[in-house]
Design a protein around this motif. Structure first.
Motif, mmCIF file in Angstrom:
data_model
loop_
_atom_site.group_PDB
_atom_site.id
_atom_site.type_symbol
_atom_site.label_atom_id
_atom_site.label_comp_id
_atom_site.label_asym_id
_atom_site.label_seq_id
_atom_site.Cartn_x
_atom_site.Cartn_y
_atom_site.Cartn_z
ATOM 1 N N GLU A 52 2.106 1.809 -3.474
ATOM 2 C CA GLU A 52 1.041 2.309 -4.358
ATOM 3 C C GLU A 52 0.790 3.796 -4.126
ATOM 4 O O GLU A 52 0.583 4.562 -5.065
ATOM 5 N N VAL A 53 0.798 4.201 -2.847
ATOM 6 C CA VAL A 53 0.581 5.621 -2.554
ATOM 7 C C VAL A 53 1.770 6.435 -3.058
ATOM 8 O O VAL A 53 1.605 7.512 -3.654
ATOM 9 N N LEU A 54 2.985 5.905 -2.853
ATOM 10 C CA LEU A 54 4.178 6.609 -3.339
ATOM 11 C C LEU A 54 4.106 6.776 -4.860
ATOM 12 O O LEU A 54 4.435 7.835 -5.403
ATOM 13 N N ALA A 81 0.838 -1.207 0.000
ATOM 14 C CA ALA A 81 0.000 0.000 0.000
ATOM 15 C C ALA A 81 0.871 1.255 0.000
ATOM 16 O O ALA A 81 0.576 2.227 -0.708
ATOM 17 N N GLU A 82 1.959 1.233 0.776
ATOM 18 C CA GLU A 82 2.874 2.385 0.774
ATOM 19 C C GLU A 82 3.447 2.615 -0.631
ATOM 20 O O GLU A 82 3.540 3.753 -1.098
ATOM 21 N N LEU A 95 1.493 7.076 -6.613
ATOM 22 C CA LEU A 95 0.517 8.131 -6.878
ATOM 23 C C LEU A 95 1.172 9.508 -6.757
ATOM 24 O O LEU A 95 0.884 10.419 -7.536
ATOM 25 N N THR A 96 2.085 9.650 -5.774
ATOM 26 C CA THR A 96 2.692 10.970 -5.570
ATOM 27 C C THR A 96 3.784 11.256 -6.602
ATOM 28 O O THR A 96 4.154 12.413 -6.786
#
Lengths: 345, 345
Positions: free
Chosen positions: B167-169, B164-165, B171-172
């Protein structure tokens, strides 16, 4: 909802908070410790994660579910003199699961408001909300793994699956007026009551209660959760937006099938049935339809009857507590069950 | 990608499948047992769940991650004569985590294609895809809880959070050409390699290997996962859509920052830099832009250089295996690492 009922709301709402305040008082510094754990464990080197998580977690909410874990643990004599911290970590875990489902709910419902503020998906985008939800869900599992009890893990992982099943079931009943009350209750048991039940049941495990008492805690949580959701569904056709931070008519606009609508639809004449079919099943809504929906809900006493059902479940919750000896905490949990319903009367 | 490279694809792709076929052969009936577990455990009384899950799980995919769990378990001598089934259940768990992330990825990317067919969100809607993803994620946790090993639980729950980390990274870093190669590799390590690593590392635990060998398995999986993702990112600017079921240019259209783009951008002149800024950062794309992007990727040898990096990681993966004694299985895993890269040459 009648005018009288509406007039009563602000005071009832205050009582609700009084009941929770009494519980908070009895768990001492545990809620503060739980908040510290929540803040520490939602951190990540990927800064968007704590940013978004802070938006939804730190911005408030009643922390009702972790409060139940903390209070029922103490009801069972944990941690006693041993100074254990397991209930605090598990309370944080429960709040993380809840927050993850809120984030995904808001994406699924495309809601712009949450607790009266802009929802995380509205501020950060729905992509981030989905993925940070996944992170919090995974972090919740790490917290429960750290607890180390196989029984706790079984309870919480089963609850997580049941919540998702309830959410999917809700999706399949959406816009479907032929949904039975039994199936509506299945949705409520899954999406809301399963986590309330697990939040209480783990306390019995941590405190090494008997299987019978642990089951009673689960039943208390489950009944309380159903009552809570029924009241929530009633408030969606009645709440004062400024008071409760909820937008009236959200469920109506989405065609969500809740008990107030099922009751009003069950008693509807032909014209009224066509109204519900057009607005809730086909989602063909005109500006004045919400007002008409509220009028039909009132005509069929659908709020009062929903709250009556909620009161029955609150009663079951209290009955489950009768397995425990009298104590200040039992009294406070009992009152919390009562006020769950009273906040809407 | 040069014309010669493209001509070679079909055969390389067959070799890729040969390498996996050899592995499949060596794990005997374990993959069939794993598929049975997957089918049995994705079931639910909420029928939309198995319907949607069947669409994505039963529709195929290479089952690469569970295959790694099954093969590395056998490499370590599990189950041997004891007839254990833990590796099968954990392989199913790994596939569930993977499938949950695929469902959420497709929602986040709004992808209409997955493995050459309509994606689950395109068929069932993104709401259902989010919620069934949550269900599969929760079910994965139930499977690992049933395994009962605290060490396995720690490895897999940490992997879930790391994914999840990542995937969020990702996104950024989207639409951000200033992303460093190191940060791109952080994304790849999180979103892809963490699960490959966990899928192999749990085998060491189940087979009661030494800490050193268990770590080696994790390193093998991690390096293989990075190589796999680098090749995937290269193929997005090179793959034959009919052969690989992947749409060329998906990453480009979304402004996803991958190594081919970083390489082409690093070597770009002023005009080319402006092209990348307009198309990938500002997402102002015209019909002919993908062709231009592919030409720039080729001009700067960005595919070849990405595949060179992948080959380095495949080499590291093989080196990690050298800790194990020679065997048919080690050979087959070694070949799988080679062919992960060869499928694109």
């Amino acid at each position: 909802m009648g005018a009288a009922l509406k007039r009563d709301l602000p005071q009832a709402h205050r009582s609700d908070e009084d009941a929770l305040a009494a519980l908070l008082n009895l768990v001492g510094g545990d809620m503060e410790a739980c908040n510290d754990t929540i803040l520490a464990r939602m951190d990540s080197p990927v800064t968007l994660i704590p940013e978004l998580a802070t938006h939804i977690i730190a911005a408030g909410g009643k922390r009702l579910r972790p409060l139940l874990t903390l209070a029922t643990s103490r009801l069972c004599g944990y941690p006693g003199d041993r100074g254990g911290k397991r209930h605090i970590q598990l309370a944080a875990c429960v709040e993380f699961i809840h927050t993850a489902t809120l984030l995904h709910d808001d994406v699924v419902d495309a809601s712009d408001l949450r607790r009266g503020s802009a929802s995380a998906n509205a501020v950060f985008g729905s992509k981030a909300a989905v993925l940070v939800g996944d992170f919090l869900f995974a972090r919740a599992f790490q917290l429960m793994v750290e607890d180390g009890s196989q029984e706790v893990l079984a309870i919480l992982s089963r609850a997580a699956a049941t919540i998702a099943e309830g959410e999917v079931l809700q999706l399949t009943t959406q816009n479907d007026l032929s949904t039975s009350e039994a199936n509506y209750l299945n949705v409520v048991e899954g999406k809301t009551a399963a986590l309330f039940a697990a939040a209480c049941e783990v306390s019995g495990v941590v405190a090494e209660c008997s299987a019978r008492l642990t089951r009673a805690l689960g039943n208390f949580g489950r009944s309380l959760g159903i009552a809570f959701q029924l009241v929530d569904d009633a408030l969606d056709y009645a709440a004062d937006q400024n008071t409760l931070g909820k937008v009236v008519g959200d469920d109506f606009r989405e065609g969500k099938i809740t008990l107030p609508v099922l009751i009003a639809h069950a008693g509807a004449d032909e014209t009224e049935r066509r109204f519900w079919q057009r607005t809730v099943e086909r989602l063909e809504q005109k500006p004045d339809d919400l007002r008409q929906a509220l009028a039909l809900i009132e005509k069929h006493h659908a709020i009062e009857r929903t709250l009556d059902r909620a009161a029955q479940f609150a009663h079951s919750a209290k009955r489950a507590l009768s397995e425990f000896p009298e104590s200040e905490l039992r009294e406070a949990l009992w009152n919390a069950a009562d006020y769950t319903v009273c906040r809407a009367r």
